[in-house]
Design a protein around this motif. Structure first.
Motif, PDB file in Angstrom:
ATOM      1  N   PRO A  88      52.993  -6.591  -3.315  1.00 28.76           N
ATOM      2  CA  PRO A  88      52.434  -7.650  -3.882  1.00 28.76           C
ATOM      3  C   PRO A  88      50.830  -7.275  -4.728  1.00 28.76           C
ATOM      4  O   PRO A  88      50.239  -6.322  -3.751  1.00 28.76           O
ATOM      5  CB  PRO A  88      51.960  -8.583  -2.678  1.00 28.76           C
ATOM      6  N   LEU A  89      50.530  -7.906  -5.792  1.00 22.83           N
ATOM      7  CA  LEU A  89      49.245  -7.428  -6.414  1.00 22.83           C
ATOM      8  C   LEU A  89      48.251  -8.180  -5.805  1.00 22.83           C
ATOM      9  O   LEU A  89      48.392  -9.401  -5.089  1.00 22.83           O
ATOM     10  CB  LEU A  89      49.486  -7.720  -7.901  1.00 22.83           C
ATOM     11  N   GLU A  90      46.864  -7.763  -6.016  1.00 17.29           N
ATOM     12  CA  GLU A  90      45.791  -8.373  -5.312  1.00 17.29           C
ATOM     13  C   GLU A  90      44.911  -9.099  -6.382  1.00 17.29           C
ATOM     14  O   GLU A  90      44.888  -8.413  -7.584  1.00 17.29           O
ATOM     15  CB  GLU A  90      45.016  -7.469  -4.330  1.00 17.29           C
ATOM     16  N   ASP A  91      44.210 -10.047  -6.201  1.00 17.92           N
ATOM     17  CA  ASP A  91      43.267 -10.411  -7.263  1.00 17.92           C
ATOM     18  C   ASP A  91      42.049  -9.555  -7.147  1.00 17.92           C
ATOM     19  O   ASP A  91      41.525  -9.124  -6.247  1.00 17.92           O
ATOM     20  CB  ASP A  91      42.819 -11.919  -6.760  1.00 17.92           C
ATOM     21  N   GLU A  92      41.597  -9.580  -8.533  1.00 23.95           N
ATOM     22  CA  GLU A  92      40.652  -8.804  -8.708  1.00 23.95           C
ATOM     23  C   GLU A  92      39.644  -9.385  -9.888  1.00 23.95           C
ATOM     24  O   GLU A  92      40.232 -10.127 -10.594  1.00 23.95           O
ATOM     25  CB  GLU A  92      40.416  -7.388  -9.028  1.00 23.95           C
ATOM     26  N   GLY A  93      38.344  -8.820 -10.066  1.00 19.54           N
ATOM     27  CA  GLY A  93      37.470  -9.322 -11.105  1.00 19.54           C
ATOM     28  C   GLY A  93      36.500  -8.289 -11.348  1.00 19.54           C
ATOM     29  O   GLY A  93      35.843  -7.581 -10.635  1.00 19.54           O
ATOM     30  N   SER A  94      36.001  -8.434 -12.616  1.00 18.97           N
ATOM     31  CA  SER A  94      34.896  -7.460 -13.145  1.00 18.97           C
ATOM     32  C   SER A  94      34.274  -7.983 -14.304  1.00 18.97           C
ATOM     33  O   SER A  94      34.927  -8.731 -14.986  1.00 18.97           O
ATOM     34  CB  SER A  94      35.430  -6.137 -13.352  1.00 18.97           C
ATOM     35  N   PRO A  95      32.889  -7.580 -14.533  1.00 21.49           N
ATOM     36  CA  PRO A  95      32.341  -8.035 -15.709  1.00 21.49           C
ATOM     37  C   PRO A  95      32.499  -7.017 -16.623  1.00 21.49           C
ATOM     38  O   PRO A  95      32.377  -5.796 -16.649  1.00 21.49           O
ATOM     39  CB  PRO A  95      30.942  -8.055 -15.270  1.00 21.49           C
ATOM     40  N   VAL A  96      33.033  -7.478 -17.949  1.00 21.26           N
ATOM     41  CA  VAL A  96      33.351  -6.433 -19.035  1.00 21.26           C
ATOM     42  C   VAL A  96      32.736  -7.137 -20.192  1.00 21.26           C
ATOM     43  O   VAL A  96      32.592  -8.328 -20.319  1.00 21.26           O
ATOM     44  CB  VAL A  96      34.898  -6.299 -19.140  1.00 21.26           C
ATOM     45  N   LEU A 149      56.124  14.888  -4.118  1.00 16.70           N
ATOM     46  CA  LEU A 149      56.232  14.796  -2.823  1.00 16.70           C
ATOM     47  C   LEU A 149      55.597  13.739  -2.159  1.00 16.70           C
ATOM     48  O   LEU A 149      56.420  13.079  -1.155  1.00 16.70           O
ATOM     49  CB  LEU A 149      55.386  16.225  -2.299  1.00 16.70           C
ATOM     50  N   ALA A 150      54.600  13.297  -2.321  1.00 12.18           N
ATOM     51  CA  ALA A 150      54.327  11.907  -1.595  1.00 12.18           C
ATOM     52  C   ALA A 150      55.008  10.795  -2.087  1.00 12.18           C
ATOM     53  O   ALA A 150      55.412  10.150  -1.120  1.00 12.18           O
ATOM     54  CB  ALA A 150      52.742  11.668  -2.000  1.00 12.18           C
ATOM     55  N   ALA A 151      55.392  10.355  -3.262  1.00  6.51           N
ATOM     56  CA  ALA A 151      56.168   9.335  -3.535  1.00  6.51           C
ATOM     57  C   ALA A 151      57.619   9.667  -2.799  1.00  6.51           C
ATOM     58  O   ALA A 151      58.165   8.322  -2.373  1.00  6.51           O
ATOM     59  CB  ALA A 151      56.650   9.291  -5.257  1.00  6.51           C
ATOM     60  N   GLY A 152      58.078  10.636  -3.059  1.00 10.23           N
ATOM     61  CA  GLY A 152      59.267  10.815  -2.203  1.00 10.23           C
ATOM     62  C   GLY A 152      59.544  10.494  -0.496  1.00 10.23           C
ATOM     63  O   GLY A 152      60.306  10.027  -0.077  1.00 10.23           O
ATOM     64  N   THR A 153      58.297  11.058  -0.002  1.00 11.71           N
ATOM     65  CA  THR A 153      58.003  10.854   1.249  1.00 11.71           C
ATOM     66  C   THR A 153      58.051   9.364   1.598  1.00 11.71           C
ATOM     67  O   THR A 153      58.536   8.728   2.437  1.00 11.71           O
ATOM     68  CB  THR A 153      57.061  11.779   2.097  1.00 11.71           C
ATOM     69  N   TRP A 154      56.982   8.655   0.758  1.00  9.21           N
ATOM     70  CA  TRP A 154      56.662   7.390   0.953  1.00  9.21           C
ATOM     71  C   TRP A 154      57.702   6.268   0.855  1.00  9.21           C
ATOM     72  O   TRP A 154      57.619   5.187   1.415  1.00  9.21           O
ATOM     73  CB  TRP A 154      55.210   7.013   0.332  1.00  9.21           C
ATOM     74  N   ARG A 155      58.561   6.599  -0.145  1.00 11.76           N
ATOM     75  CA  ARG A 155      59.741   5.789  -0.475  1.00 11.76           C
ATOM     76  C   ARG A 155      60.617   5.389   0.961  1.00 11.76           C
ATOM     77  O   ARG A 155      61.229   4.372   1.116  1.00 11.76           O
ATOM     78  CB  ARG A 155      60.485   6.231  -1.557  1.00 11.76           C
ATOM     79  N   ARG A 156      60.524   6.233   1.690  1.00 14.73           N
ATOM     80  CA  ARG A 156      61.385   6.021   2.950  1.00 14.73           C
ATOM     81  C   ARG A 156      60.806   5.224   4.128  1.00 14.73           C
ATOM     82  O   ARG A 156      60.956   5.262   5.197  1.00 14.73           O
ATOM     83  CB  ARG A 156      61.652   7.496   3.658  1.00 14.73           C
ATOM     84  N   GLU A 157      59.411   4.938   3.815  1.00 15.39           N
ATOM     85  CA  GLU A 157      58.356   4.158   4.656  1.00 15.39           C
ATOM     86  C   GLU A 157      58.086   2.717   4.251  1.00 15.39           C
ATOM     87  O   GLU A 157      58.127   2.623   3.098  1.00 15.39           O
ATOM     88  CB  GLU A 157      57.039   5.132   5.106  1.00 15.39           C
ATOM     89  N   PRO A 158      57.572   1.962   5.202  1.00 15.94           N
ATOM     90  CA  PRO A 158      57.289   0.565   4.654  1.00 15.94           C
ATOM     91  C   PRO A 158      55.907   0.590   3.849  1.00 15.94           C
ATOM     92  O   PRO A 158      55.012   1.716   4.444  1.00 15.94           O
ATOM     93  CB  PRO A 158      57.154  -0.115   5.979  1.00 15.94           C
ATOM     94  N   ALA A 159      55.818  -0.030   2.954  1.00 18.30           N
ATOM     95  CA  ALA A 159      54.675  -0.176   2.180  1.00 18.30           C
ATOM     96  C   ALA A 159      53.427  -0.565   2.995  1.00 18.30           C
ATOM     97  O   ALA A 159      53.779  -1.456   4.065  1.00 18.30           O
ATOM     98  CB  ALA A 159      54.746  -1.048   1.115  1.00 18.30           C
ATOM     99  N   PRO A 160      52.252  -0.071   3.036  1.00 20.05           N
ATOM    100  CA  PRO A 160      51.163  -0.355   3.924  1.00 20.05           C
ATOM    101  C   PRO A 160      50.673  -2.131   3.563  1.00 20.05           C
ATOM    102  O   PRO A 160      50.831  -2.364   2.657  1.00 20.05           O
ATOM    103  CB  PRO A 160      50.053   0.557   3.417  1.00 20.05           C
TER     104      PRO A 160
END
Length: 271
Positions: A196-204, A260-271
């Motif tokens: 899920p995406l998170e709401d964010e905001g910035s001055p631009v 390496l990281a993506a391949g490992t983490w795909r087997r784990e639940p998202a934080p």
């Protein structure tokens, strides 16, 4: 750390020439593209400070190489989400209305260290236009890396990290650990594309006018998990390790680390 303490723990002052020699011995080479995360104090006392470090890096990669550093300005985020430290609730609207807009020439980095802060102002260095997750670069690949940094993709597929991956760049951890390896945030996006995406905001600036802009972006995970990826890379012989000045340093492929990281983490639940 005070300068007196730094001098006391430095046997011989580091110089532009000695740092360049150390970097070359580590394996950094002319013509390559490298993203650097750094700690000046870890190097020890340097004659010329951050200036000498940047000059040494540029000496080694040469005119055909591209040097990249994070230029994040994390203060240009929604104050309603701040936790380190939080601000009173009745301050939030005031901050949103008054915070100066992101300006690639003037907005300082935050928490990136003195080398990265100086680098963003270095002659010829350019900066991507993301208000809180920008990157700075100099060299032939700079514009390819920095252009089209999407607001909704601070560290994802439309960010400089993905372009560094495409270019098979290397990562230099100059006196810092794998927990500072920003490249691995791209691996989080690839491992868990449906988070899920998170709401964010910035001055631009929009057509030259300051606006508070709201957007949604993938959350950044816990950098502590990056350390295990670094350990795996080292076990597989994919990390060059050595000293630059007093600093313990690591040099490795951005692409291999992300894969390496993506391949490992795909087997784990998202934080």
């Amino acid at each position: 750390m005070s300068e007196a303490e730094l001098i006391a723990r430095t046997r011989v002052p580091a110089t532009r020439a000695s740092l360049a020699a150390d970097l070359a011995h580590l394996g950094l080479a002319a013509g390559e593209t490298v993203i650097v995360h750094s700690s000046l104090s870890a190097i020890g006392w340097v004659s010329g400070g951050a200036v000498a470090v940047i000059e040494a890096l540029l000496d080694v990669v040469g005119p055909h190489g591209t040097l990249v550093m994070p230029a994040h300005s994390s203060g240009l985020t929604d104050p309603a989400k701040w936790s380190a430290p939080p601000v009173p609730a009745d301050w939030i609207d005031i901050i949103r209305a008054s915070m100066p807009a992101f300006d690639p020439r003037r907005t300082p980095t935050r928490g990136m260290g003195s080398i990265a802060e100086l680098f963003r102002t270095w002659p010829g260095v350019e900066r991507s236009l993301h208000p809180n997750c920008s990157f700075a670069a100099i060299g032939p690949n700079a514009r390819r890396i920095l252009d089209s940094h999407a607001l909704e993709s601070p560290l994802g597929e439309q960010s400089p990290l993905a372009r560094l991956y495409d270019l098979n760049a290397r990562v230099l951890l100059l006196g810092v650990g794998f927990d500072k390896c920003t490249m691995l945030h791209l691996a989080e996006v690839r491992a868990w594309p449906d988070r899920p995406l998170e709401d964010e905001g910035s001055p631009v600036l929009v057509d030259g006018v300051r606006q508070w802009v709201s957007y949604r972006a993938a959350p950044a995970g816990d950098p502590a998990t990056f350390v295990r990826v670094g350990e795996r890379l080292a076990e597989e012989g994919e990390v060059a390790a050595g000293r630059v000045g007093n600093a313990d340093c690591r040099l490795f492929s951005a692409r291999l680390a992300v894969d390496l990281a993506a391949g490992t983490w795909r087997r784990e639940p998202a934080p």
